[in-house]
Design a protein around this motif. Structure first.
Motif, PDB file in Angstrom:
ATOM      1  N   LEU A  17      -8.037   0.373  -0.564  1.00  8.57           N
ATOM      2  CA  LEU A  17      -7.121   1.648  -0.437  1.00  8.57           C
ATOM      3  C   LEU A  17      -5.702   1.331  -0.304  1.00  8.57           C
ATOM      4  O   LEU A  17      -5.044   2.203  -1.035  1.00  8.57           O
ATOM      5  CB  LEU A  17      -7.569   2.564   0.882  1.00  8.57           C
ATOM      6  CG  LEU A  17      -6.706   3.732   1.277  1.00  8.57           C
ATOM      7  CD1 LEU A  17      -6.878   4.915   0.143  1.00  8.57           C
ATOM      8  CD2 LEU A  17      -7.062   4.176   2.479  1.00  8.57           C
ATOM      9  N   ILE A  21      -2.943   2.937  -3.366  1.00  6.22           N
ATOM     10  CA  ILE A  21      -1.771   3.428  -2.967  1.00  6.22           C
ATOM     11  C   ILE A  21      -0.583   2.925  -3.597  1.00  6.22           C
ATOM     12  O   ILE A  21       0.133   3.428  -4.201  1.00  6.22           O
ATOM     13  CB  ILE A  21      -1.458   3.652  -1.394  1.00  6.22           C
ATOM     14  CG1 ILE A  21      -2.745   4.458  -0.795  1.00  6.22           C
ATOM     15  CG2 ILE A  21      -0.243   4.124  -1.179  1.00  6.22           C
ATOM     16  CD1 ILE A  21      -2.750   4.617   0.688  1.00  6.22           C
ATOM     17  N   SER A  24      -0.199   3.869  -7.424  1.00  4.70           N
ATOM     18  CA  SER A  24      -0.159   5.002  -7.508  1.00  4.70           C
ATOM     19  C   SER A  24       1.327   5.674  -8.006  1.00  4.70           C
ATOM     20  O   SER A  24       2.102   4.880  -7.801  1.00  4.70           O
ATOM     21  CB  SER A  24      -0.540   6.104  -6.258  1.00  4.70           C
ATOM     22  OG  SER A  24       0.903   5.966  -5.569  1.00  4.70           O
ATOM     23  N   SER A  26       2.862   8.091  -7.486  1.00  6.06           N
ATOM     24  CA  SER A  26       3.902   8.656  -6.215  1.00  6.06           C
ATOM     25  C   SER A  26       4.400   7.555  -5.721  1.00  6.06           C
ATOM     26  O   SER A  26       5.812   7.565  -5.358  1.00  6.06           O
ATOM     27  CB  SER A  26       2.856   9.346  -5.262  1.00  6.06           C
ATOM     28  OG  SER A  26       3.933   9.836  -4.093  1.00  6.06           O
ATOM     29  N   TYR A  27       3.890   6.207  -5.444  1.00 11.68           N
ATOM     30  CA  TYR A  27       4.542   5.136  -4.902  1.00 11.68           C
ATOM     31  C   TYR A  27       5.667   4.757  -6.047  1.00 11.68           C
ATOM     32  O   TYR A  27       6.751   4.154  -5.385  1.00 11.68           O
ATOM     33  CB  TYR A  27       3.681   4.210  -4.497  1.00 11.68           C
ATOM     34  CG  TYR A  27       4.029   2.805  -3.824  1.00 11.68           C
ATOM     35  CD1 TYR A  27       4.760   2.933  -2.602  1.00 11.68           C
ATOM     36  CD2 TYR A  27       4.238   1.567  -4.522  1.00 11.68           C
ATOM     37  CE1 TYR A  27       5.267   1.914  -2.164  1.00 11.68           C
ATOM     38  CE2 TYR A  27       4.671   0.649  -3.793  1.00 11.68           C
ATOM     39  CZ  TYR A  27       5.222   0.791  -2.561  1.00 11.68           C
ATOM     40  OH  TYR A  27       6.015  -0.368  -2.135  1.00 11.68           O
ATOM     41  N   PHE A 100       5.757  11.201  -1.650  1.00 12.56           N
ATOM     42  CA  PHE A 100       4.892  10.029  -1.257  1.00 12.56           C
ATOM     43  C   PHE A 100       4.279  10.278   0.319  1.00 12.56           C
ATOM     44  O   PHE A 100       3.274  10.031   0.494  1.00 12.56           O
ATOM     45  CB  PHE A 100       5.551   8.506  -1.467  1.00 12.56           C
ATOM     46  CG  PHE A 100       4.992   7.603  -1.031  1.00 12.56           C
ATOM     47  CD1 PHE A 100       3.879   7.118  -1.585  1.00 12.56           C
ATOM     48  CD2 PHE A 100       5.380   6.741   0.159  1.00 12.56           C
ATOM     49  CE1 PHE A 100       2.900   5.705  -1.363  1.00 12.56           C
ATOM     50  CE2 PHE A 100       4.649   5.596   0.303  1.00 12.56           C
ATOM     51  CZ  PHE A 100       3.439   5.152  -0.414  1.00 12.56           C
ATOM     52  N   LEU A 103       1.255  12.359   0.139  1.00 15.31           N
ATOM     53  CA  LEU A 103      -0.050  11.650  -0.150  1.00 15.31           C
ATOM     54  C   LEU A 103      -0.388  10.909   0.921  1.00 15.31           C
ATOM     55  O   LEU A 103      -1.564  10.995   1.097  1.00 15.31           O
ATOM     56  CB  LEU A 103       0.455  10.511  -1.378  1.00 15.31           C
ATOM     57  CG  LEU A 103      -0.646   9.551  -1.711  1.00 15.31           C
ATOM     58  CD1 LEU A 103      -1.772  10.338  -2.394  1.00 15.31           C
ATOM     59  CD2 LEU A 103      -0.120   8.536  -2.566  1.00 15.31           C
ATOM     60  N   LEU A 104       0.542  10.018   1.783  1.00 10.04           N
ATOM     61  CA  LEU A 104      -0.160   9.479   2.794  1.00 10.04           C
ATOM     62  C   LEU A 104      -0.916  10.285   3.735  1.00 10.04           C
ATOM     63  O   LEU A 104      -1.856  10.069   4.463  1.00 10.04           O
ATOM     64  CB  LEU A 104       1.047   8.570   3.450  1.00 10.04           C
ATOM     65  CG  LEU A 104       1.676   7.533   2.669  1.00 10.04           C
ATOM     66  CD1 LEU A 104       2.959   6.867   3.272  1.00 10.04           C
ATOM     67  CD2 LEU A 104       0.494   6.720   2.269  1.00 10.04           C
ATOM     68  N   ILE A 107      -4.277  11.486   2.716  1.00 11.68           N
ATOM     69  CA  ILE A 107      -5.175  10.432   2.881  1.00 11.68           C
ATOM     70  C   ILE A 107      -5.533  10.218   4.432  1.00 11.68           C
ATOM     71  O   ILE A 107      -6.702  10.466   4.551  1.00 11.68           O
ATOM     72  CB  ILE A 107      -4.554   9.140   2.313  1.00 11.68           C
ATOM     73  CG1 ILE A 107      -4.550   9.334   0.819  1.00 11.68           C
ATOM     74  CG2 ILE A 107      -5.431   7.924   2.858  1.00 11.68           C
ATOM     75  CD1 ILE A 107      -3.787   7.891   0.363  1.00 11.68           C
TER      76      ILE A 107
END
Length: 141
Positions: A17, A21, A24, A26-27, A100, A103-104, A107
């Motif tokens: 995971l 991330i 990704s 986004s990151y 970002f 996104l976190l 998750i």
């Protein structure tokens, strides 16, 4: 905590995971925006100006309106903060940072809901949607 094969499987899945991330978009956008902001001389100067104005205001803030030039010093902090916030690179960084973080948060919410819909997840955003709407906002007060 019992360390067994199931624990090691969870640890391995956690690493998968994390790698997903880090891979990704986004990151990557977050890292790029942060680098552009941190390498910009204009942003560095705006940060320095804001910090100087803030430090000057903090020296006299305890005295309130009795301090000489209280309002002017207070206004200077606000003006310098606004100049920093409106900088194109700072604004782009904040947008990438928010994306970002979303996104976190998603998750974390998904992991919690997989276990139980009763688990509360602090997403840090008061507008973050949660899956449990049964209380209609009146049961936590």
């Amino acid at each position: 905590m019992i360390i067994n094969e199931a624990f090691f499987q969870l640890e391995d899945q956690n690493q998968v995971l994390i790698q997903a991330i880090l891979a990704s978009q986004s990151y990557k956008n977050y890292l790029q925006a942060r680098a552009q902001m941190n390498n910009c001389p204009e942003v560095m100067q705006l940060k320095k100006d804001f910090q100087t104005a803030k430090d000057n205001f903090e020296k006299i803030a305890a005295y309130g309106s009795y301090a000489p030039d209280f309002r002017a010093t207070q206004r200077k902090v606000r003006v310098s903060k606004r100049a920093l916030d409106l900088n194109e690179k700072v604004a782009a960084f904040r947008l990438a940072e928010t994306d970002f973080q979303q996104l976190l948060d998603e998750i974390g919410q998904t992991l919690a809901e997989t276990i139980s819909s009763e688990i509360k997840v602090d997403a840090g955003n008061p507008f973050f949607e949660t899956g449990n709407h049964s209380c209609e906002g009146n049961c936590h007060g």
